[in-house]
Design a protein around this motif. Structure first.
Motif, PDB file in Angstrom:
ATOM      1  N   TRP A 117       8.399  94.486 -66.454  1.00  0.00           N
ATOM      2  CA  TRP A 117       8.823  94.752 -67.828  1.00  0.00           C
ATOM      3  C   TRP A 117       9.592  96.064 -67.934  1.00  0.00           C
ATOM      4  O   TRP A 117      10.509  96.188 -68.771  1.00  0.00           O
ATOM      5  CB  TRP A 117       7.626  94.748 -68.774  1.00  0.00           C
TER       6      TRP A 117
ATOM      7  N   PHE B   1      19.416  87.116 -65.063  1.00  0.00           N
ATOM      8  CA  PHE B   1      18.789  87.941 -64.018  1.00  0.00           C
ATOM      9  C   PHE B   1      17.437  87.361 -63.612  1.00  0.00           C
ATOM     10  O   PHE B   1      17.101  87.284 -62.424  1.00  0.00           O
ATOM     11  CB  PHE B   1      18.594  89.375 -64.519  1.00  0.00           C
ATOM     12  N   ALA B   2      16.671  86.953 -64.625  1.00  0.00           N
ATOM     13  CA  ALA B   2      15.332  86.418 -64.348  1.00  0.00           C
ATOM     14  C   ALA B   2      15.421  85.097 -63.591  1.00  0.00           C
ATOM     15  O   ALA B   2      14.661  84.858 -62.631  1.00  0.00           O
ATOM     16  CB  ALA B   2      14.571  86.236 -65.658  1.00  0.00           C
TER      17      ALA B   2
ATOM     18  N   ILE C  48      13.057  95.155 -66.922  1.00  0.00           N
ATOM     19  CA  ILE C  48      13.731  94.393 -67.975  1.00  0.00           C
ATOM     20  C   ILE C  48      14.173  95.316 -69.107  1.00  0.00           C
ATOM     21  O   ILE C  48      15.306  95.225 -69.601  1.00  0.00           O
ATOM     22  CB  ILE C  48      12.803  93.284 -68.506  1.00  0.00           C
TER      23      ILE C  48
ATOM     24  N   SER D 267      28.406  97.656 -64.753  1.00  0.00           N
ATOM     25  CA  SER D 267      27.124  96.946 -64.629  1.00  0.00           C
ATOM     26  C   SER D 267      26.691  96.827 -63.176  1.00  0.00           C
ATOM     27  O   SER D 267      25.508  97.030 -62.846  1.00  0.00           O
ATOM     28  CB  SER D 267      27.238  95.550 -65.264  1.00  0.00           C
TER      29      SER D 267
ATOM     30  N   TYR E  98      14.088  89.845 -60.864  1.00  0.00           N
ATOM     31  CA  TYR E  98      12.844  90.516 -61.238  1.00  0.00           C
ATOM     32  C   TYR E  98      11.675  90.100 -60.343  1.00  0.00           C
ATOM     33  O   TYR E  98      10.543  90.551 -60.552  1.00  0.00           O
ATOM     34  CB  TYR E  98      12.509  90.246 -62.714  1.00  0.00           C
TER      35      TYR E  98
ATOM     36  N   ILE F 218      19.863  89.165 -69.211  1.00  0.00           N
ATOM     37  CA  ILE F 218      18.474  89.253 -68.734  1.00  0.00           C
ATOM     38  C   ILE F 218      17.903  87.878 -68.378  1.00  0.00           C
ATOM     39  O   ILE F 218      17.256  87.733 -67.332  1.00  0.00           O
ATOM     40  CB  ILE F 218      17.609  89.995 -69.780  1.00  0.00           C
TER      41      ILE F 218
ATOM     42  N   PRO G 269      23.135  92.166 -73.096  1.00  0.00           N
ATOM     43  CA  PRO G 269      21.821  92.093 -72.439  1.00  0.00           C
ATOM     44  C   PRO G 269      21.077  90.795 -72.758  1.00  0.00           C
ATOM     45  O   PRO G 269      20.302  90.299 -71.934  1.00  0.00           O
ATOM     46  CB  PRO G 269      21.080  93.311 -73.004  1.00  0.00           C
TER      47      PRO G 269
ATOM     48  N   ASP H   9      17.125  97.392 -67.971  1.00  0.00           N
ATOM     49  CA  ASP H   9      18.361  96.612 -67.941  1.00  0.00           C
ATOM     50  C   ASP H   9      18.887  96.367 -69.351  1.00  0.00           C
ATOM     51  O   ASP H   9      20.107  96.426 -69.593  1.00  0.00           O
ATOM     52  CB  ASP H   9      18.123  95.274 -67.232  1.00  0.00           C
ATOM     53  N   ALA H  10      17.982  96.090 -70.300  1.00  0.00           N
ATOM     54  CA  ALA H  10      18.421  95.831 -71.673  1.00  0.00           C
ATOM     55  C   ALA H  10      19.095  97.056 -72.275  1.00  0.00           C
ATOM     56  O   ALA H  10      20.177  96.965 -72.879  1.00  0.00           O
ATOM     57  CB  ALA H  10      17.223  95.409 -72.522  1.00  0.00           C
TER      58      ALA H  10
END
Length: 627
Positions: free
Chosen positions: A25, A72-73, A28, A131, A78, A69, A65, A31-32
């Protein structure tokens, strides 16, 4: 190495104690925030001033984001553990970020179609670059800053990796992750790599080895070639000299695949690695075919070769295994070792092969199908001094065992012979030659009730580390401060590992026909003087001689003993040797005749032994050792 601040130590400890979900988390959230800021920064750089977005542009910025995200997940960003993040993860991050940016561009294009303000074409390119730099930098920066500083406080072992191939680079990555060693550099022979960095680690020439050990304080060298053979090994030892550095070796790929080691688990370099022998791969089908589901007996089961053979047999699911030996303590030890994991009946018998009644009873009670005959007196000097007992055990014992095997219908009888049986100069060698003749005789003679059988011999050179061999003697002499004694400067011997010998014995049974003598292709013989020098160097010591009077261990020539040969041979007739289905196992030229003279020979020899006439017994022994 740099000092680690208390604040960084506290941060590192707090992160290491955090749960995996909490760390995920945190990434995350980072990144956000980072992607939101980078998207805004891209607009600001494009317009040359701090950007003030309108409501529709705020939506576009926050969408960056929101789209990235989940991507990315989904792509596993992650799931990665930063501590073990490989360098090649850079390419994965670039691909994931590119996909996220393209998704954002598509959304921006669709938004523009509704009449909202669009996104200038240069902004996605700037956003993409920022990025990638930020996401990649955050991952590897955290790995380097937190975990490297963690390792820096542990006093890591300074290590050089000898080699620059795939195994070397994989080892470097594994050692970094393990956190116990600091890899100082690679040592490579490829001049085109010297001075360059591989995985951020400098490549040095072999000539710089001693400087690195002396000036940087290298404590360990890990060789990534499973067999550091011959001259290469000697050059490495000589280059290091007497510096206090450990030399270790990466296990073979076969051992790694079988799970015996992990790639970061290295072993000490041993004399086996310097003998110039490539390991002979065993054929699993040949091994299983001779062992699985069968009832077997090993004579001399407590000896070096016999015990190694028993260990291999125990792994191959025999129906039953009988261990026979006169050595009470040794038999107890190997029996106890095998019993721990034996899933089959294991029978230990204390007795001699010269006791024909005992042997017959064992064979019948256990329904023995295969006998591996390892029992023999093998120490040349001792057998020379105790000729009658050597003849009684090695010759008459083999005859007693082979006759019992034929009488009881044993299908496979494999004798363990020696290179000393070729043109023997010692009583021990002559007894082995007689044993070969006896086994062939019983393998080819016609019985009243014939049955299919395979009576064969396996002949090889010295076994590394076996009881009474030269290597344990040299180790003892070096430990005692010397001198190391050799019989002649020119003397040579063939060597093989005990496991290799045991595997050959089993495979020979599958490849042989009755009356055969099979041999392993042994490579080149080893000069014993070179062997002594290598062992002294491996002990971190130097040879004391005229060129180095201040050395540690002297090598002394004591002269040839009775029955000893300068060079051993494997074949009577090398030109008559033929290959087998195994690339490293050869078949010797068959002896002429059916061996009909063997009973008369044995009767004459038995008479001399029975009358305790040593001279007559030895005379008879050598009279019948011709080809």
């Amino acid at each position: 190495m740099f000092a680690v601040s208390p604040a960084l130590n506290r941060l590192r400890d707090r992160i290491s104690r955090s749960s995996r979900n909490r760390k995920r988390w945190v990434l995350i959230l980072f990144d956000a925030v980072a992607l939101t800021f980078l998207c805004w920064l891209s607009f600001s750089l494009r317009f040359g001033e701090p950007f003030r977005p309108n409501p529709s542009q705020v939506f576009i910025i926050l969408a960056a984001p929101a789209l990235a995200i989940p991507i990315f997940a989904r792509m596993g960003l992650y799931r990665a553990v930063l501590k073990y993040l490989p360098d090649r993860a850079v390419w994965t991050i670039m691909q994931v970020v590119t996909l996220a940016v393209l998704s954002w561009v598509a959304l921006a294009f669709l938004t523009a179609m509704t009449g909202a303000p669009g996104v200038p074409r240069s902004i996605p390119a700037v956003f993409w670059v920022l990025s990638i730099l930020t996401i990649t930098g955050s991952r590897f920066g955290a790995k380097w800053l937190i975990w490297r500083t963690s390792r820096a406080s542990k006093g890591l072992t300074k290590t050089l990796i000898y080699g620059t191939g795939d195994a070397a680079t994989q080892l470097a990555g594994a050692l970094r992750s393990a956190g116990e060693r600091e890899v100082i550099g690679f040592i490579g022979k490829d001049a085109s790599l010297h001075g360059l960095d591989v995985l951020g680690i400098r490549v040095y020439a072999p000539s710089e080895l001693k400087r690195l050990v002396t000036n940087i304080g290298v404590e360990e060298i890990i060789v990534t070639t499973p067999t550091l053979a011959g001259q290469d090994g000697r050059e490495l030892i000589a280059e290091i000299g007497t510096a206090p550095v450990n030399i270790r070796i990466l296990p073979s790929i076969v051992d790694l695949a079988e799970g015996k080691y992990i790639v970061s688990r290295v072993r000490d370099i041993d004399i086996d690695d310097l003998l110039g022998r490539s390991q002979v791969p065993a054929d699993p089908a040949l091994l299983r075919g001779m062992i699985e589901g069968r009832s077997l007996m090993v004579t001399g089961a407590a000896g070096s070769i016999g015990s190694a053979l028993c260990r291999i047999i125990a792994q191959l699911k025999p129906a039953r295994l009988v261990l026979l030996d006169t050595n009470e303590h040794g038999l107890y030890q190997i029996g106890r070792e095998l019993q721990r994991e034996a899933l089959f009946p294991l029978v230990t018998v204390l007795g001699s092969i010269t006791d024909g009644d005992l042997v017959r009873r064992i064979i019948r009670e256990n329904d023995i199908e295969t006998i591996y005959h390892c029992a023999a007196y093998k120490h040349v000097h001792l057998v020379e001094q105790n000729s009658l007992e050597g003849i009684r055990n090695n010759v008459l014992g083999t005859e007693s065992l082979a006759r019992a095997a034929t009488d009881c219908g044993v299908r496979n009888f494999i004798l363990i012979s020696s290179d000393k049986a070729v043109r023997p100069a010692s009583v021990m060698g002559a007894t082995k030659r007689w044993a070969e003749k006896i086994v062939r005789y019983h393998g080819v003679r016609t019985l009243d009730k014939p049955y299919e059988r395979n009576f064969a011999c396996v002949r090889f050179g010295n076994v590394i580390g076996s009881s009474g061999s030269v290597i344990p003697l040299f180790k003892e002499q070096i430990a005692n401060g010397g001198p190391v004694t050799i019989t002649d400067e020119k003397i040579t011997r063939y060597f093989m590992s005990v496991r290799e010998a045991a595997e050959l014995i089993v495979q020979a049974g599958a490849l042989s026909e009755s009356g055969d003598i099979l041999l392993l292709e042994m490579g080149d013989p080893i000069r014993i003087r070179d062997l002594a020098e290598d062992m002294i160097a491996l002990a971190g010591l130097s040879v004391r001689d005229a060129r180095n009077p201040e050395g540690d261990i002297e090598i002394v020539t004591i002269g040839m003993r009775e029955g000893e040969k300068l060079h051993e041979e494997l074949f009577y007739n090398p030109e008559g040797v033929t290959p087998t289905a195994h690339s490293k196992i050869l078949r010797a030229h068959r002896m002429n005749g059916s061996g009909d003279t063997v009973p008369d020979m044995l009767a004459e020899l038995s008479g001399a032994v029975a009358s305790a006439d040593r001279k007559a017994a030895v005379e008879v022994l050598f009279r019948y050792t011709e080809k």
